[in-house]
Design a protein around this motif. Structure first.
Motif, PDB file in Angstrom:
ATOM      1  N   LYS A   5      -9.537  -5.359  -1.768  1.00  0.00           N
ATOM      2  CA  LYS A   5      -9.090  -4.199  -0.990  1.00  0.00           C
ATOM      3  C   LYS A   5      -8.563  -3.099  -1.922  1.00  0.00           C
ATOM      4  O   LYS A   5      -7.367  -2.812  -1.946  1.00  0.00           O
ATOM      5  CB  LYS A   5      -8.025  -4.637   0.018  1.00  0.00           C
TER       6      LYS A   5
ATOM      7  N   HIS B 256      -8.095   1.693   0.669  1.00  0.00           N
ATOM      8  CA  HIS B 256      -7.901   0.295   1.049  1.00  0.00           C
ATOM      9  C   HIS B 256      -9.052  -0.265   1.877  1.00  0.00           C
ATOM     10  O   HIS B 256      -8.844  -0.802   2.954  1.00  0.00           O
ATOM     11  CB  HIS B 256      -6.578   0.125   1.801  1.00  0.00           C
TER      12      HIS B 256
ATOM     13  N   ASP C 273      -7.254   0.158  -3.892  1.00  0.00           N
ATOM     14  CA  ASP C 273      -6.373   1.223  -3.428  1.00  0.00           C
ATOM     15  C   ASP C 273      -7.143   2.505  -3.152  1.00  0.00           C
ATOM     16  O   ASP C 273      -6.873   3.204  -2.185  1.00  0.00           O
ATOM     17  CB  ASP C 273      -5.282   1.485  -4.478  1.00  0.00           C
TER      18      ASP C 273
ATOM     19  N   THR D 203       0.858  -1.181   0.000  1.00  0.00           N
ATOM     20  CA  THR D 203       0.000   0.000   0.000  1.00  0.00           C
ATOM     21  C   THR D 203       0.895   1.231   0.000  1.00  0.00           C
ATOM     22  O   THR D 203       2.075   1.159   0.329  1.00  0.00           O
ATOM     23  CB  THR D 203      -0.904   0.037   1.242  1.00  0.00           C
ATOM     24  N   ASN D 204       0.299   2.352  -0.363  1.00  0.00           N
ATOM     25  CA  ASN D 204       1.025   3.625  -0.395  1.00  0.00           C
ATOM     26  C   ASN D 204       2.259   3.581  -1.294  1.00  0.00           C
ATOM     27  O   ASN D 204       3.296   4.150  -0.967  1.00  0.00           O
ATOM     28  CB  ASN D 204       1.398   4.082   1.017  1.00  0.00           C
TER      29      ASN D 204
ATOM     30  N   GLU E 268       0.452   4.750  -6.593  1.00  0.00           N
ATOM     31  CA  GLU E 268      -0.790   4.994  -5.855  1.00  0.00           C
ATOM     32  C   GLU E 268      -0.826   6.417  -5.293  1.00  0.00           C
ATOM     33  O   GLU E 268      -1.842   7.119  -5.392  1.00  0.00           O
ATOM     34  CB  GLU E 268      -0.909   3.974  -4.723  1.00  0.00           C
TER      35      GLU E 268
END
Length: 150
Positions: free
Chosen positions: A49, A42, A51, A20-21, A25
């Motif tokens: 899930k 998320h 982004d 993530t991150n 993104e």
């Protein structure tokens, strides 16, 4: 071919890879936010899930890394070490992606996939074009969009 680093070092390197991150993104989030879109991140309730989740538009955006999702572009190359492992790993990722996309579409969510190659590498598009394409899609009634490098 043997790995050039120890198993401990390789483990630490792999653990540092973000899910993530990621930079692609963050670029998308910053651009969409600057364009006036508000979103959640998320959402664990939704399949895959996503982004970026835009409930007002009943839309989700995935920022897919070309390597991890096995995209057919210049950023993806099969690793030469442990090919069986990587084929299984990336194959599983593709199956999970397809399942998540189908579940989201069935639940009447609109779906955007922005590939990493659209944002970096020799085939990248200008960021303004990617954000504009996403914004135009969000304002439309189209069900799905996929943005990839040239």
């Amino acid at each position: 071919m043997a790995d050039i680093v120890s198993a401990d070092v390789r483990s630490r390197m792999m653990a540092g890879i973000r899910g993530t991150n990621t930079k692609p993104e963050l670029l998308l989030r910053k651009g969409l936010h600057a364009s006036g879109f508000r979103f959640r991140l998320h959402d664990r309730v939704l399949p895959g899930k996503p982004d970026i989740v835009l409930p007002r538009y009943r839309a989700v955006v995935f920022a897919h890394g070309c390597f991890w999702h096995g995209h057919d572009c210049h950023l993806f190359k099969w690793p030469s070490t442990r090919p069986e492992f990587w084929q299984a790993k990336i194959g599983r990722n593709r199956v999970v992606d397809a399942r998540s996309e189908a579940a989201l579409m069935e639940a009447d969510w609109r779906l955007a996939i922005v590939w990493e190659c659209a944002l970096k590498g020799r085939t990248r598009l200008p960021l303004e074009n990617v954000i504009s394409a996403c914004a135009d899609w969000l304002r439309s009634d189209r069900q799905r969009i996929e943005i990839r490098g040239e």
